[in-house]
Motif scaffolding. Structure first.
Motif, PDB file in Angstrom:
ATOM      1  N   ALA A 128      11.789 -19.245  -1.476  1.00 47.68           N
ATOM      2  CA  ALA A 128      13.051 -19.382  -2.204  1.00 47.68           C
ATOM      3  C   ALA A 128      13.730 -20.718  -1.944  1.00 47.68           C
ATOM      4  CB  ALA A 128      13.990 -18.233  -1.824  1.00 47.68           C
ATOM      5  N   TYR A 129      13.762 -21.170  -0.705  1.00 46.02           N
ATOM      6  CA  TYR A 129      14.422 -22.440  -0.394  1.00 46.02           C
ATOM      7  C   TYR A 129      13.582 -23.626  -0.858  1.00 46.02           C
ATOM      8  CZ  TYR A 129      16.289 -26.324   2.337  1.00 46.02           C
ATOM      9  OH  TYR A 129      16.798 -27.533   2.715  1.00 46.02           O
ATOM     10  N   HIS A 130      12.281 -23.558  -0.646  1.00 45.21           N
ATOM     11  CA  HIS A 130      11.402 -24.672  -0.998  1.00 45.21           C
ATOM     12  C   HIS A 130      11.272 -24.852  -2.511  1.00 45.21           C
ATOM     13  CE1 HIS A 130      10.225 -24.125   3.206  1.00 45.21           C
ATOM     14  NE2 HIS A 130       9.732 -25.349   3.166  1.00 45.21           N
ATOM     15  N   ARG A 131      11.670 -23.862  -3.279  1.00 43.47           N
ATOM     16  CA  ARG A 131      11.465 -23.963  -4.724  1.00 43.47           C
ATOM     17  C   ARG A 131      12.259 -25.112  -5.332  1.00 43.47           C
ATOM     18  NH1 ARG A 131      15.467 -19.587  -4.887  1.00 43.47           N
ATOM     19  NH2 ARG A 131      17.156 -20.135  -6.321  1.00 43.47           N
ATOM     20  N   TYR A 132      13.325 -25.559  -4.654  1.00 46.15           N
ATOM     21  CA  TYR A 132      14.164 -26.602  -5.228  1.00 46.15           C
ATOM     22  C   TYR A 132      13.471 -27.959  -5.247  1.00 46.15           C
ATOM     23  CZ  TYR A 132      17.869 -23.150  -4.981  1.00 46.15           C
ATOM     24  OH  TYR A 132      18.614 -22.007  -5.145  1.00 46.15           O
ATOM     25  N   ALA A 133      12.374 -28.100  -4.537  1.00 42.04           N
ATOM     26  CA  ALA A 133      11.589 -29.326  -4.602  1.00 42.04           C
ATOM     27  C   ALA A 133      10.479 -29.236  -5.634  1.00 42.04           C
ATOM     28  CB  ALA A 133      10.996 -29.658  -3.227  1.00 42.04           C
ATOM     29  N   HIS A 134      10.441 -28.141  -6.386  1.00 38.19           N
ATOM     30  CA  HIS A 134       9.470 -27.954  -7.463  1.00 38.19           C
ATOM     31  C   HIS A 134      10.178 -28.108  -8.805  1.00 38.19           C
ATOM     32  CE1 HIS A 134       6.075 -26.177  -5.025  1.00 38.19           C
ATOM     33  NE2 HIS A 134       7.075 -26.084  -4.171  1.00 38.19           N
ATOM     34  N   ASN A 135       9.427 -28.480  -9.826  1.00 40.45           N
ATOM     35  CA  ASN A 135      10.058 -28.616 -11.139  1.00 40.45           C
ATOM     36  C   ASN A 135      10.458 -27.245 -11.682  1.00 40.45           C
ATOM     37  OD1 ASN A 135       7.813 -27.455 -12.739  1.00 40.45           O
ATOM     38  ND2 ASN A 135       6.719 -29.311 -12.152  1.00 40.45           N
ATOM     39  N   PHE A 136      11.345 -27.268 -12.679  1.00 40.00           N
ATOM     40  CA  PHE A 136      11.921 -26.005 -13.129  1.00 40.00           C
ATOM     41  C   PHE A 136      10.878 -25.109 -13.790  1.00 40.00           C
ATOM     42  CE2 PHE A 136      14.589 -23.173 -15.696  1.00 40.00           C
ATOM     43  CZ  PHE A 136      15.481 -22.760 -14.716  1.00 40.00           C
ATOM     44  N   HIS A 137       9.903 -25.715 -14.430  1.00 34.44           N
ATOM     45  CA  HIS A 137       8.827 -24.896 -15.002  1.00 34.44           C
ATOM     46  C   HIS A 137       8.141 -24.087 -13.909  1.00 34.44           C
ATOM     47  CE1 HIS A 137       4.493 -24.317 -15.848  1.00 34.44           C
ATOM     48  NE2 HIS A 137       4.961 -23.841 -16.991  1.00 34.44           N
ATOM     49  N   CYS A 138       7.884 -24.712 -12.780  1.00 37.30           N
ATOM     50  CA  CYS A 138       7.259 -24.002 -11.658  1.00 37.30           C
ATOM     51  C   CYS A 138       8.171 -22.895 -11.144  1.00 37.30           C
ATOM     52  CB  CYS A 138       6.930 -24.996 -10.543  1.00 37.30           C
ATOM     53  SG  CYS A 138       6.247 -24.240  -9.056  1.00 37.30           S
ATOM     54  N   GLN A 139       9.482 -23.174 -11.106  1.00 38.68           N
ATOM     55  CA  GLN A 139      10.411 -22.165 -10.612  1.00 38.68           C
ATOM     56  C   GLN A 139      10.427 -20.928 -11.500  1.00 38.68           C
ATOM     57  OE1 GLN A 139      14.308 -23.605  -9.417  1.00 38.68           O
ATOM     58  NE2 GLN A 139      13.526 -25.682  -9.207  1.00 38.68           N
ATOM     59  N   THR A 140      10.345 -21.117 -12.810  1.00 36.68           N
ATOM     60  CA  THR A 140      10.353 -19.954 -13.702  1.00 36.68           C
ATOM     61  C   THR A 140       9.116 -19.082 -13.500  1.00 36.68           C
ATOM     62  OG1 THR A 140       9.249 -21.173 -15.489  1.00 36.68           O
ATOM     63  CG2 THR A 140      11.664 -21.204 -15.447  1.00 36.68           C
ATOM     64  N   ARG A 146       1.965 -30.076 -15.110  1.00 47.07           N
ATOM     65  CA  ARG A 146       3.202 -29.632 -14.473  1.00 47.07           C
ATOM     66  C   ARG A 146       2.974 -29.364 -12.983  1.00 47.07           C
ATOM     67  NH1 ARG A 146       3.406 -26.481 -19.339  1.00 47.07           N
ATOM     68  NH2 ARG A 146       4.864 -27.392 -20.836  1.00 47.07           N
ATOM     69  N   VAL A 147       1.792 -28.838 -12.636  1.00 48.11           N
ATOM     70  CA  VAL A 147       1.463 -28.656 -11.224  1.00 48.11           C
ATOM     71  C   VAL A 147       1.420 -29.995 -10.516  1.00 48.11           C
ATOM     72  CG1 VAL A 147      -0.374 -27.991  -9.633  1.00 48.11           C
ATOM     73  CG2 VAL A 147       0.278 -26.462 -11.496  1.00 48.11           C
ATOM     74  N   LYS A 148       0.876 -31.017 -11.190  1.00 44.93           N
ATOM     75  CA  LYS A 148       0.816 -32.339 -10.580  1.00 44.93           C
ATOM     76  C   LYS A 148       2.206 -32.900 -10.323  1.00 44.93           C
ATOM     77  CE  LYS A 148      -3.581 -33.156 -12.875  1.00 44.93           C
ATOM     78  NZ  LYS A 148      -4.233 -33.747 -14.043  1.00 44.93           N
ATOM     79  N   GLU A 149       3.167 -32.537 -11.178  1.00 47.89           N
ATOM     80  CA  GLU A 149       4.533 -32.958 -10.932  1.00 47.89           C
ATOM     81  C   GLU A 149       5.041 -32.360  -9.626  1.00 47.89           C
ATOM     82  OE1 GLU A 149       6.600 -35.049 -12.517  1.00 47.89           O
ATOM     83  OE2 GLU A 149       4.880 -35.652 -13.708  1.00 47.89           O
ATOM     84  N   CYS A 150       4.675 -31.110  -9.341  1.00 43.42           N
ATOM     85  CA  CYS A 150       5.059 -30.501  -8.058  1.00 43.42           C
ATOM     86  C   CYS A 150       4.357 -31.194  -6.897  1.00 43.42           C
ATOM     87  CB  CYS A 150       4.697 -29.010  -8.053  1.00 43.42           C
ATOM     88  SG  CYS A 150       5.748 -27.990  -9.086  1.00 43.42           S
TER      89      CYS A 150
END
Length: 468
Positions: free
Chosen positions: A337-349, A234-238
């Motif tokens: 907070a703004y940059h989180r939208y370029a991360h997958n949702f698992h990372c955001q949680t 999942r980190v690699k997806e980010c």
């Protein structure tokens, strides 16, 4: 010269002169009265430079000067440049020429440039005298005292989960062309802001690859198997969405630049703590690691560090010599907070500020706001010498921090009012909804945990009967 400036500040510059042996005239540049000639009566027991400084002028050369510039004019441009870093010396000398009523003179621009750099060096020496007299000359006095809201503790103040919240990021606007001004200008600027390159290089990788991202470095050419949705995958997806999260071997820049940008960090109130020059490279891991090392040494435990690749950077810290110290300190990395939208949702949680208890309402986008103010001056530094590339940004940093310090009271008051509004208005609405739905805040907390666990599970590999 610094002593002469202090004498000028506290003594009247037009005091009666002692009997003299030498009289001559100099060309004068003065924004405030546009006088063209200065009559000099030099006592036989004084040097020309201290004598002129005491009268309120600074010569353009230390030996046999022909032109002098008033200290008021130099101070005026210093304040102007600090508040408007994109206002160049060339533009200012054009203003002077217009006031004097003659066409633009490039000679004035060259003379003013040299004299202004000398003037700034003198004022820095005066400032060091003042700081020493006030007992503010210790190694880390700047970062320990610039933001009282972050670093000062009251008696009986309760312990916080995160004592200091810090944002950091890199910026490639402050580039400088390679080999510009190398011959002749060998000056070095000492600053409390800059971490020395020798200290930064201590955190460099032994080779061009990042051991944290060995598989990530070639993931676009040889994608790893994704059958098992582990945390690493999942980190690699980010990582796919962030060039800065790639291995160090991929972070190359054009060979025409010496400094390819800078990496900086600031507290949650916007006051800059440290800056690192990025040398002939992209945003390598050694730059944030050197800053984290300073944070742990000076601030200690319980740090919250916002970084646009915080999810991968915490793995970088873990595999570095700072790993055990960082874990023992109770600190953590998170994603802005703004940059989180370029991360997958698992990372955001896991890593977005709104999902982390005790972080508060901060967005950790402090550096983006800082860079928006410093970027306009980037064009003036592209062909500067190494000394000037540090001198002018330092002027801006000092002024920007002073402005934020003055607005700190209003910022804290605004945050306090915002919190009360949220608690009294939105909190009341939340209570009504909870009552209508027959649930409690414990249920909300549990749903948050359930959501995180769900995205930690075998998401995307469910059996057919569980897909609706």
């Amino acid at each position: 010269m610094a002593d002469a400036v202090l004498d000028t500040i506290y003594d009247h510059p037009d005091a009666p002169q002692q009997p003299t042996d030498v009289r001559f005239e100099m060309e004068l540049i003065d924004l405030f009265n546009q006088v063209t000639r200065l009559l000099v009566s030099l006592p036989d027991n004084e040097l020309i430079v201290p004598h002129l400084i005491k009268r309120g002028y600074l010569p353009t050369t230390p030996v046999n000067p022909l032109v002098a510039i008033s200290l008021q004019t130099l101070e005026f441009y210093k304040v102007l440049r600090q508040q408007k870093p994109s206002f160049s010396i060339e533009a200012f000398t054009k203003v002077l020429c217009d006031l004097y009523g003659h066409p633009y003179c490039s000679r004035w621009c060259r003379l003013f440039t040299v004299t202004f750099e000398t003037f700034v060096s003198i004022t820095r020496a005066v400032d060091r005298h003042v700081q020493t007299a006030l007992g503010r000359d210790s190694a880390h006095w700047h970062v320990l005292n610039m933001c009282p809201a972050c670093t000062y503790e009251l008696e009986g103040e309760p312990n916080l989960r995160y004592c200091i919240e810090i944002s950091m990021d890199g910026n490639d606007s402050q580039k400088r062309m390679k080999d510009q001004g190398v011959s002749g200008d060998v000056r070095e600027l000492e600053s409390n802001y800059w971490i020395p390159t020798t200290e930064v290089d201590m955190w460099a990788r032994p080779d061009d690859s990042d051991p944290d991202d060995d598989t990530v470095a070639d993931m676009h050419h040889n994608p790893p198997p994704m059958d098992e949705p582990t945390a690493d995958n999942r980190v690699k997806e980010c990582v796919k969405n962030w060039k800065v999260a790639q291995s160090d071997g991929r972070k190359k820049v054009m060979g025409i630049f010496d400094e390819s940008g800078w990496f900086a960090c600031a507290c949650q109130h916007g006051i800059v703590l440290w800056v690192v020059d990025m040398i002939c490279s992209g945003e390598l891991a050694k730059y944030p690691l050197s800053i984290v090392n300073r944070m742990l040494k000076i601030f200690g435990d319980h740090l919250a560090i916002g970084y646009d690749i915080g999810c991968t950077f915490k793995t970088t810290i873990k595999n570095s010599p700072l790993g055990s110290r960082f874990e023992e300190s109770g600190s953590r990395c998170l994603v802005n907070a703004y940059h989180r939208y370029a991360h997958n949702f698992h990372c955001q949680t896991q890593n977005q500020p709104n999902n982390i208890e005790s972080v508060g309402l901060k967005d950790f986008e402090t550096m983006e706001r800082f860079f928006s103010g410093s970027n306009p001056a980037a064009g003036l530094l592209r062909h500067a010498t190494k000394f000037c590339r540090c001198l002018y940004p330092k002027m801006y940093l000092k002024q920007a921090d002073a402005d934020k310090y003055l607005r700190l009271r209003d910022m804290l008051l605004g945050n306090y009012k915002q919190v009360h509004q949220i608690i009294n208005e939105e909190g009341q609405k939340l209570k009504e909804v909870l009552l209508d739905e027959g649930i409690t805040t414990k249920d909300l907390d549990q749903w948050q945990v359930d959501q995180r666990d769900y995205f930690d599970s075998n998401l995307g590999k469910e059996t057919q009967e569980n897909i609706h």
